[in-house]
Design a protein around this motif. Structure first.
Motif, PDB file in Angstrom:
ATOM      1  N   THR A  28       0.846  -1.196   0.000  1.00 39.77           N
ATOM      2  CA  THR A  28       0.000   0.000   0.000  1.00 39.77           C
ATOM      3  C   THR A  28       0.881   1.247   0.000  1.00 39.77           C
ATOM      4  OG1 THR A  28      -1.843  -1.105   1.101  1.00 39.77           O
ATOM      5  CG2 THR A  28      -1.744   1.285   1.305  1.00 39.77           C
ATOM      6  N   VAL A  29       0.502   2.179  -0.834  1.00 39.26           N
ATOM      7  CA  VAL A  29       1.310   3.392  -1.011  1.00 39.26           C
ATOM      8  C   VAL A  29       0.433   4.619  -0.781  1.00 39.26           C
ATOM      9  CG1 VAL A  29       2.712   4.730  -2.643  1.00 39.26           C
ATOM     10  CG2 VAL A  29       2.754   2.211  -2.717  1.00 39.26           C
ATOM     11  N   ALA A  30       0.864   5.485   0.096  1.00 42.12           N
ATOM     12  CA  ALA A  30       0.166   6.762   0.282  1.00 42.12           C
ATOM     13  C   ALA A  30       0.366   7.620  -0.963  1.00 42.12           C
ATOM     14  CB  ALA A  30       0.710   7.481   1.515  1.00 42.12           C
ATOM     15  N   GLY A  31      -0.700   8.191  -1.469  1.00 44.15           N
ATOM     16  CA  GLY A  31      -0.603   8.972  -2.701  1.00 44.15           C
ATOM     17  C   GLY A  31       0.361  10.143  -2.573  1.00 44.15           C
ATOM     18  N   ASP A  32       0.940  10.499  -3.693  1.00 47.94           N
ATOM     19  CA  ASP A  32       1.919  11.589  -3.709  1.00 47.94           C
ATOM     20  C   ASP A  32       1.191  12.929  -3.764  1.00 47.94           C
ATOM     21  OD1 ASP A  32       4.249  13.006  -3.831  1.00 47.94           O
ATOM     22  OD2 ASP A  32       4.616  12.623  -5.962  1.00 47.94           O
ATOM     23  N   THR A  33       1.457  13.771  -2.795  1.00 48.49           N
ATOM     24  CA  THR A  33       0.822  15.087  -2.769  1.00 48.49           C
ATOM     25  C   THR A  33       1.649  16.131  -3.507  1.00 48.49           C
ATOM     26  OG1 THR A  33       1.881  15.546  -0.638  1.00 48.49           O
ATOM     27  CG2 THR A  33      -0.345  14.620  -0.579  1.00 48.49           C
ATOM     28  N   SER A  34       2.784  15.715  -4.030  1.00 52.21           N
ATOM     29  CA  SER A  34       3.664  16.654  -4.732  1.00 52.21           C
ATOM     30  C   SER A  34       3.834  16.235  -6.181  1.00 52.21           C
ATOM     31  CB  SER A  34       5.040  16.698  -4.049  1.00 52.21           C
ATOM     32  OG  SER A  34       4.923  17.082  -2.711  1.00 52.21           O
ATOM     33  N   GLY A  35       4.536  17.062  -6.912  1.00 51.51           N
ATOM     34  CA  GLY A  35       4.879  16.712  -8.284  1.00 51.51           C
ATOM     35  C   GLY A  35       3.727  16.888  -9.247  1.00 51.51           C
ATOM     36  N   THR A  36       4.010  16.607 -10.495  1.00 49.70           N
ATOM     37  CA  THR A  36       3.020  16.723 -11.565  1.00 49.70           C
ATOM     38  C   THR A  36       2.645  15.333 -12.053  1.00 49.70           C
ATOM     39  OG1 THR A  36       3.916  18.856 -12.255  1.00 49.70           O
ATOM     40  CG2 THR A  36       2.573  17.661 -13.866  1.00 49.70           C
ATOM     41  N   TRP A  37       1.371  15.016 -11.989  1.00 52.69           N
ATOM     42  CA  TRP A  37       0.869  13.720 -12.420  1.00 52.69           C
ATOM     43  C   TRP A  37      -0.162  13.960 -13.514  1.00 52.69           C
ATOM     44  CZ3 TRP A  37       2.993   9.244 -10.430  1.00 52.69           C
ATOM     45  CH2 TRP A  37       3.851   9.428  -9.340  1.00 52.69           C
ATOM     46  N   LEU A  38       0.153  13.538 -14.708  1.00 49.15           N
ATOM     47  CA  LEU A  38      -0.704  13.816 -15.852  1.00 49.15           C
ATOM     48  C   LEU A  38      -2.025  13.067 -15.747  1.00 49.15           C
ATOM     49  CD1 LEU A  38       1.840  13.727 -18.835  1.00 49.15           C
ATOM     50  CD2 LEU A  38       1.155  15.655 -17.389  1.00 49.15           C
ATOM     51  N   THR A  39      -3.083  13.709 -16.195  1.00 50.48           N
ATOM     52  CA  THR A  39      -4.407  13.086 -16.192  1.00 50.48           C
ATOM     53  C   THR A  39      -5.003  13.092 -17.604  1.00 50.48           C
ATOM     54  OG1 THR A  39      -5.382  15.216 -15.596  1.00 50.48           O
ATOM     55  CG2 THR A  39      -4.881  13.708 -13.791  1.00 50.48           C
ATOM     56  N   ASN A  40      -4.127  13.087 -18.596  1.00 51.24           N
ATOM     57  CA  ASN A  40      -4.597  13.040 -19.982  1.00 51.24           C
ATOM     58  C   ASN A  40      -4.122  11.740 -20.638  1.00 51.24           C
ATOM     59  OD1 ASN A  40      -1.876  13.443 -20.349  1.00 51.24           O
ATOM     60  ND2 ASN A  40      -2.067  15.576 -20.936  1.00 51.24           N
ATOM     61  N   ASN A  41      -3.898  11.741 -21.937  1.00 48.11           N
ATOM     62  CA  ASN A  41      -3.472  10.493 -22.590  1.00 48.11           C
ATOM     63  C   ASN A  41      -1.950  10.297 -22.558  1.00 48.11           C
ATOM     64  OD1 ASN A  41      -2.758  12.460 -24.424  1.00 48.11           O
ATOM     65  ND2 ASN A  41      -3.372  11.277 -26.234  1.00 48.11           N
ATOM     66  N   GLY A  42      -1.293  11.056 -21.722  1.00 41.09           N
ATOM     67  CA  GLY A  42       0.144  10.875 -21.544  1.00 41.09           C
ATOM     68  C   GLY A  42       0.451   9.903 -20.418  1.00 41.09           C
ATOM     69  N   VAL A  43       1.699   9.901 -19.993  1.00 43.18           N
ATOM     70  CA  VAL A  43       2.134   9.003 -18.918  1.00 43.18           C
ATOM     71  C   VAL A  43       1.504   9.435 -17.604  1.00 43.18           C
ATOM     72  CG1 VAL A  43       4.115   8.231 -17.570  1.00 43.18           C
ATOM     73  CG2 VAL A  43       4.304   8.451 -20.061  1.00 43.18           C
ATOM     74  N   GLY A  44       0.634   8.601 -17.069  1.00 48.11           N
ATOM     75  CA  GLY A  44       0.018   8.902 -15.789  1.00 48.11           C
ATOM     76  C   GLY A  44       0.860   8.399 -14.647  1.00 48.11           C
ATOM     77  N   LEU A  45       1.016   7.088 -14.605  1.00 47.99           N
ATOM     78  CA  LEU A  45       1.732   6.437 -13.514  1.00 47.99           C
ATOM     79  C   LEU A  45       2.449   5.212 -14.072  1.00 47.99           C
ATOM     80  CD1 LEU A  45       2.355   5.600 -10.555  1.00 47.99           C
ATOM     81  CD2 LEU A  45       0.037   4.680 -10.433  1.00 47.99           C
ATOM     82  N   ARG A  46       3.717   5.123 -13.785  1.00 48.20           N
ATOM     83  CA  ARG A  46       4.497   3.963 -14.241  1.00 48.20           C
ATOM     84  C   ARG A  46       4.851   3.109 -13.031  1.00 48.20           C
ATOM     85  NH1 ARG A  46       8.072   6.473 -17.077  1.00 48.20           N
ATOM     86  NH2 ARG A  46       7.142   6.048 -19.100  1.00 48.20           N
TER      87      ARG A  46
END
Lengths: 57, 419
Positions: B223-241
């Motif tokens: 289980t991972v606590a979500g990241d409250t920092s940084g830029t996380w794309l929400t379009n058709n690009g890289v969301g989460l790797r």
């Protein structure tokens, strides 16, 4: 080996014959991994074959 | 009246208590006879209050407070059932490349491991995997005993499109937790791991897990606590790797269990190097990444649905044994005596327009004329691809059938849509 081609609609296309005999055609799009490999191949000093002929509609 | 006490028939009592300061609240009792839902293991309800608790999956709930039933798994092809490119054959990994659908094999030194989709029922302990519901796994086998350098990186990974993680609200104060679960088996034991990263890999979360027994399927949950920092794309690009480490040098390793702004971290410090042992194996399947802090049952999706999800990122158009002149793979129109042009509709809307196509398998043929340059990409969109064939002897404005070989191995692979 890479070869250049011109599509009937005027696009520049690169055609690669792969080791397994398959043939990959690619557009000049920077994000395409095949095109990136082509650019790397050019950077090594290689030269692609010219298109067989011009093809326009 | 603060309390109402109802005595039991023989002993005890039930006390209904009003809060110290009561608003105008109405509680409506059921109109039919029965037992009211209670917080107890016997009903599958857990939590300090029913309104905020969870209902276990065994009792028809989701097992989490997220409320998701289906499509809760953000991983595509987590059960490793789709392998359009290679249909179960070994990937030699002479370069970093996509293997089973959606799964990238990355290596900083070529040919250090192979990958294969494996429906095996011969590996020791396979019954555990099969009982868990997984008929296939992604199998990595080390090709040598390679000593990794400080800057080496070997891993398999999947990149989740931004649209599919938008609800996690990462990069904000409301970032949601996620839980990763998977089945793993290795010939090695010890500390293993991987990492999560964003587009650009400027935010990374190394995670670790322990493989306790060699050649034994084990399920792991992180289980991972979500990241409250940084830029996380929400379009058709890289969301989460997400990647699973196979060997990483110190430069790209960091302490497990914490977000870091150090770029391109792909492993926890001290992780086992699979590529360091010739013949070592690392098998994985049942990979699930879901919202919430609880690992729930695997999100089994229909095979056809899973295939369509994969085809947004890669599509292989295959000839069939019904080929020949009766079932052409592509219908083409002669735009001149030397050019054929054909439009191919993609089966699902692609993430982005294809930028390459590969023609492979047995040589195709054409229903007239002679081919000099076979099926080639001309231009593309997210729904369709325009191709051309060059040759001689075509009759302008006639339609030609582009035919796969009768052995059904002819294929067109549409590429460039992956993340």
């Amino acid at each position: 080996m890479y070869k250049l081609s011109k599509s009937p609609t005027g696009n520049d296309v690169i055609i690669k014959t792969n080791e397994d005999g398959s043939v990959t055609s690619m557009l000049k799009v920077d994000t395409d991994p095949n095109y990136q490999a082509y650019l790397a191949w050019l950077a090594e000093g290689n030269t692609s074959l010219p298109a067989d002929e011009e093809n326009t509609q | 009246m603060a309390d109402i006490v109802v005595n039991g028939n023989t002993s005890g009592a039930v006390t209904l208590s009003a809060p110290a300061v009561a608003g105008t609240v109405t509680v409506t009792l059921p109109a039919t006879s029965g037992t009211m839902l209670t917080t107890a293991s016997s009903t599958g309800v857990s939590g300090s209050a029913i309104s905020s608790g969870t209902v276990a999956e065994a009792y028809g709930g989701t097992g989490t407070s997220t409320g998701y039933y289906g499509f809760k798994n953000r991983i595509i092809n987590g059960a490793m059932v789709i392998d359009q490119r290679n249909a179960g054959a070994v990937y030699s990994m002479s370069a970093s490349a996509y293997t089973l659908d959606r799964w990238l094999g990355y290596l900083s030194q070529v040919s250090k491991y192979t990958v294969q989709q494996t429906p095996s029922t011969t590996e020791a302990g396979f019954a555990v995997r099969v009982a868990a519901g997984f008929t296939n796994y992604l199998g990595v086998t080390s090709s040598s005993a390679y000593s990794i350098t400080t800057t080496d990186q070997f891993f398999i990974s999947q990149t989740i499109e931004g649209y599919n993680i938008a609800d996690l609200a990462w990069g904000t104060a409301n970032a949601a937790s996620i839980t990763i679960s998977f089945w793993v088996r290795s010939s090695l034991t010890g500390l293993f791991g991987g990492a999560l990263s964003n587009n650009g890999a400027s935010r990374n979360y190394p995670f670790s897990f322990t493989i306790n027994s060699a050649n034994t399927w084990e399920q792991k949950t992180i289980t991972v606590a979500g990241d409250t920092s940084g830029t996380w794309l929400t379009n058709n690009g890289v969301g989460l790797r997400i990647n699973f480490n196979l060997g990483t040098g110190a430069t790209y390793s960091a302490t497990a269990g914490a977000w870091t702004g150090t770029s391109f971290i792909t492993a926890p410090t001290g992780a086992t190097s699979v590529v360091g042992t010739n013949g070592a194996t690392f098998y994985i399947t049942g990979v699930q990444l879901e919202k919430g802090s609880t690992a729930t049952s695997f999100d089994y999706r229909p095979y056809g649905t899973e295939m369509q999800l994969c085809q947004r990122y890669y599509w292989k158009l295959c000839g069939s044994t019904l080929g020949g002149s009766f079932l052409p793979m592509v219908l083409m129109n002669a735009t001149s005596t030397t050019n054929l042009s054909g439009c191919i509709q993609l089966p699902v809307r692609a993430r982005v327009a294809p930028t390459s196509i590969t023609l492979g398998g047995s040589a195709p043929s054409i229903s007239g004329g002679t081919i000099s340059t076979n099926m080639t990409l001309d231009r593309s969109a997210v729904d369709e691809v325009l191709t051309y064939v060059l040759g001689t002897g075509f009759t302008a404005y006639y339609t030609y059938r582009w035919l796969g070989n009768a052995d059904a191995t002819t294929f067109l692979g549409f590429e460039g849509m992956e993340l």
